[in-house]
Scaffold this active site. Sequence first.
Site, short mmCIF file in Angstrom:
data_model
loop_
_atom_site.label_atom_id
_atom_site.label_comp_id
_atom_site.label_asym_id
_atom_site.label_seq_id
_atom_site.Cartn_x
_atom_site.Cartn_y
_atom_site.Cartn_z
N HIS A 255 0.84 -1.18 0.12
CA HIS A 255 -0.10 0.08 -0.07
C HIS A 255 0.91 1.30 -0.21
O HIS A 255 0.59 2.23 -0.67
CB HIS A 255 -0.93 -0.03 1.18
N GLU B 94 3.50 -2.61 7.17
CA GLU B 94 4.08 -2.18 6.08
C GLU B 94 5.32 -1.47 6.43
O GLU B 94 6.53 -1.54 5.90
CB GLU B 94 3.49 -1.48 5.02
N ARG C 113 -22.51 5.47 21.42
CA ARG C 113 -23.06 6.69 21.14
C ARG C 113 -24.50 6.59 20.63
O ARG C 113 -24.66 5.52 19.71
CB ARG C 113 -22.25 7.52 20.30
N ARG D 182 -17.17 13.18 27.64
CA ARG D 182 -18.61 12.70 27.47
C ARG D 182 -19.61 12.58 28.55
O ARG D 182 -20.72 12.39 28.53
CB ARG D 182 -18.37 11.74 26.76
O1 URA Z 1 -14.97 10.31 21.55
C1 URA Z 1 -14.06 10.32 20.72
C2 URA Z 1 -13.77 11.53 20.42
C3 URA Z 1 -12.43 11.23 19.54
N1 URA Z 1 -12.32 9.90 18.97
C4 URA Z 1 -13.08 8.90 19.55
O2 URA Z 1 -12.75 7.88 19.09
N2 URA Z 1 -13.91 9.13 20.40
#
Ligand code: URA
Length: 251
Positions: free
Chosen positions: A6, A78, A166, A221
């Site tokens: 690649h 690689e 999420r 979060r």
């Molecule tokens: O919440 C997040 C923020 C950036 N990258 C991720 O994988 N999750």
Amino acid sequence: MEKVFHLGLTRHDLQGATLAIVPGDPDRSARISTFLDNPKCLAQTREFHVYSGQLNGHTVIVCSTGIGGPSTSIAVEELAQLGIDTFLRIGTTGAIQPHINEGDILISQASVRLDGASQHFAPLSFPAVSDFFATQALVNACTNLGIDFHIGITASSDTFYPGQERYDTYSGYVPKSLQGSCEEWQKLGVMNYEMESATLFTMCAALGLRAACVAGVLVNRTKQEIPNVDHGKIEKQSVAVVLEAASLLLN
Ligand SMILES: O=c1cc[nH]c(=O)[nH]1
Ligand SMILES: O=P(O)(O)O[C@H]1O[C@H](CO)[C@@H](O)[C@H]1O
């Protein structure tokens, strides 16, 4: 001299380099290369943007991995064929512990294997653990630069949405097996979510390579889902850390 599949590069192109800085984002590769002496673009193919440059007289490679384990595994395989034995991932991340702030620097000691690619290198009972000395270099880099950091366990998922629990505004669907998973990782003290370290750590440990991972927090979060931060500022600090760590490892 044989080119790898690649990246399309040969060992000669890497000029004896043994260390690669591996961001996810291809554009971050270019930005990191500007901090090296005599930066040179070696390849831009798919998600893999590869640069070489000098750091304190040593040749260093910067190669983006793209998002997730499968493309990360290709970049690492690689680059290893081309002579790289040390991989420093520099990423962005979402924190899941209330005491971690946006902009903080997180060093991953080990990762929860929520990916698939790592299982192509070792069974799930094998740990996704970073290299002690490469991780120590990230810690020493933070200390040298006067940058505070958190060190601990990262949850590393193949998917950004269900794997990181999420509930998107389109379907709101997370399968039963992943419902409550974020709370479980929080209870177990996991710091954050990202998407490459489980593959990187597992394959490097399995193949006798060294890997470490540092990330800048884009969002916490426990407070909000959508980042509202200066990406450039966050990247600047994590780039400084990874470059200092690379210098320490090469000297
Ligand atoms: O919440 C997040 C923020 C950036 N990258 C991720 O994988 N999750
Ligand atoms: O900023 P990078 O290095 O891409 O890292 C994080 O950002 C991407 C998701 O937005 C995933 O690759 C995750 O690991």
